[in-house]
Motif scaffolding. Structure first.
Motif, PDB file in Angstrom:
ATOM      1  N   VAL A  20      -1.456   8.394  60.107  1.00 33.08           N
ATOM      2  CA  VAL A  20      -0.892   7.301  59.813  1.00 33.08           C
ATOM      3  C   VAL A  20       0.269   7.572  60.579  1.00 33.08           C
ATOM      4  O   VAL A  20       0.576   8.632  61.481  1.00 33.08           O
ATOM      5  N   PRO A  21       0.834   6.329  60.817  1.00 37.82           N
ATOM      6  CA  PRO A  21       2.178   5.825  62.055  1.00 37.82           C
ATOM      7  C   PRO A  21       3.256   6.794  61.764  1.00 37.82           C
ATOM      8  O   PRO A  21       3.563   7.092  60.443  1.00 37.82           O
ATOM      9  N   ALA A  22       4.067   7.330  62.276  1.00 36.07           N
ATOM     10  CA  ALA A  22       4.971   8.439  62.485  1.00 36.07           C
ATOM     11  C   ALA A  22       5.645   7.369  61.334  1.00 36.07           C
ATOM     12  O   ALA A  22       6.637   8.738  61.046  1.00 36.07           O
ATOM     13  N   ASP A  23       5.960   5.998  61.809  1.00 38.05           N
ATOM     14  CA  ASP A  23       6.953   5.839  60.970  1.00 38.05           C
ATOM     15  C   ASP A  23       7.006   5.365  59.650  1.00 38.05           C
ATOM     16  O   ASP A  23       7.702   4.574  59.008  1.00 38.05           O
ATOM     17  N   GLN A  24       5.697   5.595  59.260  1.00 42.61           N
ATOM     18  CA  GLN A  24       5.527   5.084  57.854  1.00 42.61           C
ATOM     19  C   GLN A  24       4.621   6.606  57.145  1.00 42.61           C
ATOM     20  O   GLN A  24       4.549   6.832  55.518  1.00 42.61           O
ATOM     21  N   ALA A  25       4.890   7.994  57.448  1.00 41.16           N
ATOM     22  CA  ALA A  25       3.928   8.732  57.092  1.00 41.16           C
ATOM     23  C   ALA A  25       4.972   8.965  55.724  1.00 41.16           C
ATOM     24  O   ALA A  25       4.284  10.037  54.553  1.00 41.16           O
ATOM     25  N   GLY A  26       6.643   9.327  55.784  1.00 46.27           N
ATOM     26  CA  GLY A  26       7.612   9.752  53.826  1.00 46.27           C
ATOM     27  C   GLY A  26       7.167   9.076  53.237  1.00 46.27           C
ATOM     28  O   GLY A  26       7.224   9.198  52.231  1.00 46.27           O
ATOM     29  N   ARG A  27       6.409   7.587  53.433  1.00 46.42           N
ATOM     30  CA  ARG A  27       5.807   6.587  52.192  1.00 46.42           C
ATOM     31  C   ARG A  27       4.877   7.636  51.475  1.00 46.42           C
ATOM     32  O   ARG A  27       5.284   7.651  49.961  1.00 46.42           O
ATOM     33  N   TYR A  28       3.916   8.271  52.130  1.00 45.27           N
ATOM     34  CA  TYR A  28       2.591   8.951  51.761  1.00 45.27           C
ATOM     35  C   TYR A  28       2.732  10.329  50.965  1.00 45.27           C
ATOM     36  O   TYR A  28       2.167  10.767  50.569  1.00 45.27           O
ATOM     37  N   PRO A  85       7.523  14.203  62.672  1.00 50.79           N
ATOM     38  CA  PRO A  85       6.182  14.053  63.192  1.00 50.79           C
ATOM     39  C   PRO A  85       5.497  15.481  63.058  1.00 50.79           C
ATOM     40  O   PRO A  85       5.945  16.549  63.397  1.00 50.79           O
ATOM     41  N   THR A  86       4.174  14.751  62.543  1.00 50.70           N
ATOM     42  CA  THR A  86       3.321  16.368  63.153  1.00 50.70           C
ATOM     43  C   THR A  86       2.292  15.439  63.593  1.00 50.70           C
ATOM     44  O   THR A  86       1.073  15.509  62.755  1.00 50.70           O
ATOM     45  N   PRO A  87       2.126  15.729  64.628  1.00 47.26           N
ATOM     46  CA  PRO A  87       0.735  15.139  65.681  1.00 47.26           C
ATOM     47  C   PRO A  87      -0.142  15.066  65.291  1.00 47.26           C
ATOM     48  O   PRO A  87      -1.158  15.251  66.333  1.00 47.26           O
ATOM     49  N   PHE A  88      -0.139  17.084  65.534  1.00 45.77           N
ATOM     50  CA  PHE A  88      -1.113  18.147  65.481  1.00 45.77           C
ATOM     51  C   PHE A  88      -1.642  18.497  64.359  1.00 45.77           C
ATOM     52  O   PHE A  88      -2.665  19.642  64.354  1.00 45.77           O
ATOM     53  N   ARG A  89      -1.395  17.636  63.269  1.00 47.90           N
ATOM     54  CA  ARG A  89      -1.806  18.199  61.999  1.00 47.90           C
ATOM     55  C   ARG A  89      -1.758  19.900  61.767  1.00 47.90           C
ATOM     56  O   ARG A  89      -2.319  20.035  61.572  1.00 47.90           O
ATOM     57  N   GLN A  90      -0.356  20.600  61.345  1.00 56.65           N
ATOM     58  CA  GLN A  90      -0.174  21.553  61.830  1.00 56.65           C
ATOM     59  C   GLN A  90       0.170  21.787  60.398  1.00 56.65           C
ATOM     60  O   GLN A  90      -0.206  22.898  60.194  1.00 56.65           O
ATOM     61  N   THR A 132      -0.003  12.606  62.295  1.00 51.56           N
ATOM     62  CA  THR A 132       1.574  11.167  62.261  1.00 51.56           C
ATOM     63  C   THR A 132       1.537  10.736  64.147  1.00 51.56           C
ATOM     64  O   THR A 132       0.742  11.712  65.006  1.00 51.56           O
ATOM     65  N   VAL A 133       1.011   9.576  63.762  1.00 51.34           N
ATOM     66  CA  VAL A 133       0.985   9.071  65.297  1.00 51.34           C
ATOM     67  C   VAL A 133       1.684   7.587  65.959  1.00 51.34           C
ATOM     68  O   VAL A 133       2.304   7.028  64.704  1.00 51.34           O
ATOM     69  N   GLU A 134       2.371   8.341  67.037  1.00 48.46           N
ATOM     70  CA  GLU A 134       2.944   7.095  67.745  1.00 48.46           C
ATOM     71  C   GLU A 134       2.738   6.522  68.985  1.00 48.46           C
ATOM     72  O   GLU A 134       1.435   6.870  69.569  1.00 48.46           O
ATOM     73  N   ARG A 135       2.761   4.891  69.241  1.00 48.88           N
ATOM     74  CA  ARG A 135       1.988   3.716  69.894  1.00 48.88           C
ATOM     75  C   ARG A 135       1.725   4.658  70.796  1.00 48.88           C
ATOM     76  O   ARG A 135       0.412   4.760  72.157  1.00 48.88           O
ATOM     77  N   GLU A 136       3.259   5.209  72.445  1.00 49.44           N
ATOM     78  CA  GLU A 136       3.172   5.889  73.280  1.00 49.44           C
ATOM     79  C   GLU A 136       2.076   7.439  73.666  1.00 49.44           C
ATOM     80  O   GLU A 136       0.862   6.853  74.820  1.00 49.44           O
ATOM     81  N   ALA A 137       1.835   8.416  72.362  1.00 46.65           N
ATOM     82  CA  ALA A 137       1.156   8.787  72.545  1.00 46.65           C
ATOM     83  C   ALA A 137      -0.946   8.639  72.366  1.00 46.65           C
ATOM     84  O   ALA A 137      -1.426   8.926  72.634  1.00 46.65           O
TER      85      ALA A 137
END
Length: 549
Positions: free
Chosen positions: A436-444, A450-455, A482-487
């Motif tokens: 999920v995009p990092a800026d929308q994760a909190g809705r769901y 951020p949790t970019p590595f599913r930890q 969570t995903v950010e465009r830069e990464a």
């Protein structure tokens, strides 16, 4: 690269791996099984010339230092043969030494130095690490401590430029008298799946059981040590192997549930002890035990630490990277700027290899170059199809995070069953996780970072559980990436296209692999996964490959 220091780190144990640190910030890491296709393949003689050298051109550059990490198996007895192979295979700068690093300290270097923290407590939990005689770090042990004892847990106070080991739990290695949280986890897995070691199966099975049904106690935690009560060793001995249905399934699920709860509670008490000992706000956690995302989620919610970082490769495969960082930072004195911003550390992609793989497609597969690959993938996903994604440098850890991934629609109730049965070839209860995009994760998801590595496994918001049945576990949790465009720009754009099409910015994301396999490393591996499984399509940018039928 004449003036740039290059350090090679090698893991000679389970999940054999090699890492190359290039100067202050460059890093490559490759696990052996990605090439050999034998999951968890141990490090052995011949790996360097046969497996790593052909895959990593950086190894052809002059090397400043080599750091090897071993654990307690017999490979250290072959150190002279390994060193001969290194000198024959690599171009060593004049006087380039070969250093040895003990197992848990290699884990720590791969977790703390690339973390976002200037100082942190460090916790490493594994089934078996190095022997006392082989420890690299200094530790005051009682006089007469047996040099053959093994580290099963290590506790640290960390600051950049200073690592202090404050305690270790040691064990004599006799499985008739197991000790330590890592040993407990390994025994629980082996009781249910004899001859195999897959603690993630236990974690997936646990929510389907009753943790009170077998009357098993908590583990015996004494300060920084975990001891395993006799009731547990008896339960392991009496447990039948996992069976998919009936009374056998219920008993296996109950044992998994009791074991997961005992693991989480013991881990929480170790964290409390370490916090009391260090007084620090942040914790870095590594070792095989750190792959337990359910326990990590509980640490995040309930431990006295305000911050928690688990690297994407906390398992033995990550010790090569830790070894390379130890060599660069501690041995050479070069300040490393490498940080865990993403996990795409595999070999650089070769466009010619993609073209050759597409030209040589097996019968039954068709390749095209869509004008908009992202939109073409989103259309397939919206039609209920599963789509593999192979691009860029592969992940160093065990989880597909967008470069070696299988993507699917999380809104479809049957999607988890389909992927587990027809693509992954594994048990029906194995969870799938969302991206999920990092800026929308909190809705769901109940997630505040951020949790970019599913930890970490966290609750899916109750209003979203029916919307996302394929990624919502039976206990109402999920482990989101969570995903950010830069990464991960391609994955981020795909999520945007998916949201425009469906209104939901969440996809299923699991590793690009078939039954019992590690993630696909090369384009040929990815195409073979498509060919022999129920996967519907494969994105191999700029190509989209589908089945003719």
């Amino acid at each position: 690269m004449a003036d740039v220091p290059i350090v090679v780190g090698i893991n000679r144990t389970q999940d054999g791996s090699l890492a190359v640190a290039v100067g202050e910030s460059g890093m490559y890491s490759l696990q052996k099984d990605r090439i050999t296709r034998r999951r968890g393949h141990w490090g052995r003689l011949g790996d360097l010339p046969d497996t790593y050298l052909p895959a990593l051109p950086q190894l052809k550059e002059p090397v400043s230092l080599i750091v090897e990490s071993y654990s307690c198996d017999t490979e250290m007895e072959h150190a002279s043969a390994y060193h001969g192979e290194l000198r024959e295979t690599l171009s060593l700068r004049h006087g380039a030494p070969i250093a040895l690093l003990s197992h848990n300290l290699a884990h720590l270097y791969g977790a703390f130095y690339p973390s976002p923290y200037e100082q942190a407590a460090g916790l490493v939990i594994d089934a078996r690490g190095s022997r006392v005689r082989d420890f690299t770090e200094q530790l005051d042990l009682p006089p007469g401590t047996d040099s053959e004892l093994l580290e099963v847990a290590s506790f640290y106070r960390c600051a950049r430029g200073r690592i202090e080991c404050v305690a270790k739990q040691l064990w004599d290695g006799d499985w008739a008298r197991p000790a330590g949280l890592g040993c407990f986890s390994a025994l629980l897995s082996a009781a249910l799946w004899p001859g195999e070691s897959d603690e993630e199966r236990v974690m997936g099975l646990a929510p389907h059981g009753d943790p009170d049904a077998l009357g098993l106690p908590d583990l015996d935690v004494r300060g920084h040590e975990v001891h395993i009560p006799a009731a547990w060793t008896e339960a392991f001995g009496a447990a039948g192997a996992y069976e998919p249905g009936g009374e056998e399934f219920r008993r296996a699920a109950d044992l998994a549930a009791a074991g997961q709860r005992a693991f989480e509670r013991a881990l929480g008490r170790l964290a409390e002890w370490l916090h009391d000992r260090t007084g620090l706000d942040a914790l870095v956690f590594a070792g095989g035990a750190a792959l337990n995302v359910t326990a990590n989620g509980r640490l995040l919610r309930e431990s006295p630490f305000r911050e928690l970082f688990v690297p994407p490769s906390p398992h033995a495969g990550g010790t090569a990277l830790g070894s390379a960082l130890y060599g660069m930072i501690t041995c050479l004195g070069v300040g490393s700027r490498f940080r865990w911003t993403d996990d795409f550390l595999g070999p650089d992609p070769d466009p010619a290899a993609v073209e050759a793989a597409v030209r040589g497609l097996p019968d039954g597969l068709h390749a095209e170059r869509p004008g908009d690959l992202v939109e073409a993938m989103a259309a397939l996903l919206a039609n209920g199809q599963t789509v593999g994604l192979h691009q860029g440098r592969g992940e160093s850890g065990p989880r597909g995070l967008g470069n070696r991934s299988i993507l699917a629609d999380p809104r479809r109730p049957g999607m988890r069953d389909y992927l587990n049965r027809e693509v992954k070839g594994r048990e029906w209860f194995r969870p799938l996780d969302p991206v999920v995009p990092a800026d929308q994760a909190g809705r769901y998801f109940e997630l505040d970072r951020p949790t970019p590595f599913r930890q970490y496994a966290v609750p899916v918001r109750p209003a979203c559980r029916d919307l996302l049945p394929a990624v919502t576990r039976v206990d109402g949790r999920a482990a989101p990436q969570t995903v950010e465009r830069e990464a991960a720009p391609f994955l981020y754009d795909l999520l945007g296209a998916w949201q425009r099409r469906t209104g939901v910015p969440v996809l299923v994301n699991t590793s690009l692999s078939g039954p019992g396999e590690p993630p696909a490393e090369t384009p040929e591996h990815a195409i073979e996964t498509l060919r022999k499984t129920g996967l519907h399509a494969l994105a191999l940018p700029p190509y989209l490959i589908t089945k003719r039928a």
